[in-house]
Motif scaffolding. Structure first.
Motif, mmCIF file in Angstrom:
data_model
loop_
_atom_site.group_PDB
_atom_site.id
_atom_site.type_symbol
_atom_site.label_atom_id
_atom_site.label_comp_id
_atom_site.label_asym_id
_atom_site.label_seq_id
_atom_site.Cartn_x
_atom_site.Cartn_y
_atom_site.Cartn_z
ATOM 1 N N UNK A 75 0.717 -1.214 0.093
ATOM 2 C CA UNK A 75 0.253 -0.151 -0.325
ATOM 3 C C UNK A 75 0.814 1.316 -0.288
ATOM 4 N N UNK A 76 2.101 1.465 0.590
ATOM 5 C CA UNK A 76 2.461 2.806 0.986
ATOM 6 C C UNK A 76 3.875 2.565 -0.557
ATOM 7 N N UNK A 77 3.598 1.486 -1.632
ATOM 8 C CA UNK A 77 4.321 1.277 -2.401
ATOM 9 C C UNK A 77 3.615 2.222 -3.562
ATOM 10 N N UNK A 78 1.976 1.849 -2.925
ATOM 11 C CA UNK A 78 1.128 2.017 -4.155
ATOM 12 C C UNK A 78 0.872 4.026 -4.491
ATOM 13 N N UNK A 79 1.405 4.551 -2.622
ATOM 14 C CA UNK A 79 0.651 5.788 -2.589
ATOM 15 C C UNK A 79 2.109 6.769 -2.949
ATOM 16 N N UNK A 80 2.809 5.805 -3.130
ATOM 17 C CA UNK A 80 4.110 7.188 -3.014
ATOM 18 C C UNK A 80 4.184 6.674 -4.616
#
Length: 173
Positions: A75-80
């Motif tokens: 999810x973090x990767x998707x947000x960045x």
């Protein structure tokens, strides 16, 4: 998920658990991971932390371990990625569509809010508060949008010690 029981009647230990800590920068994810490393409940776990660019391949590679705690999630990767200015929108959409499929692999995702936490300047991470808020908004948006794909999503807050206790209580370790 397999549970091991002790002949002394101690609390059962869940085995083969993938735990990801999710949140924008400077909310204490790495601090929490480093504190969890010291607990006997997690002595057989792998631990993955990052301090630079996050890549989907690294997060997926981490999910190959049976027992792991990470300080970043898919999810973090998707947000960045969603907020990267150098990536065309159509490529962002394709990337997120592919990446979201790996969310199912986590047994627990613990979201950590930045509320009330100052940004720590360690010389590496971004210190722009507005950017931090944008990433956090994107993370929480993805959590709402893809909650149906998550086995367990929990919000934790407080001191590192309070967060540890919340994780132990929620995972029943």
């Amino acid at each position: 998920m397999v549970q091991a029981t002790s002949s002394k009647g101690a609390k059962s230990q869940k085995l083969n658990m993938k735990i990801g800590l999710c949140g924008t920068m400077s909310v204490g994810k790495t601090t929490l991971v480093n504190a969890l490393k010291k607990l006997p409940q997690f002595d057989k776990y792998e631990f993955a932390t990052e301090r630079q660019t996050v890549f989907l391949a690294e997060r997926c590679g981490e999910l190959m371990y049976d027992d792991i705690i990470t300080d970043r999630t898919i999810i973090d990767v998707m947000a960045f990625t969603q907020n990267a200015k150098s990536i065309p929108y159509q490529d962002k959409d394709k990337f997120i569509e592919y990446a979201k499929e790996f969310i199912r692999e986590y047994d627990y995702i613990f979201y950590i809010s930045p509320e009330g936490l100052p940004i720590e300047d360690n010389g590496v991470r971004e210190t722009d508060e507005h950017y931090r808020d944008v990433i956090d908004f994107t993370i929480t948006s993805f959590i709402r949008k893809y909650a149906y794909m998550m086995k367990n999503i929990e919000t934790i807050k407080g001191t590192t010690e309070e967060r540890i206790q919340q994780i132990l209580n929620i995972t029943d370790l």
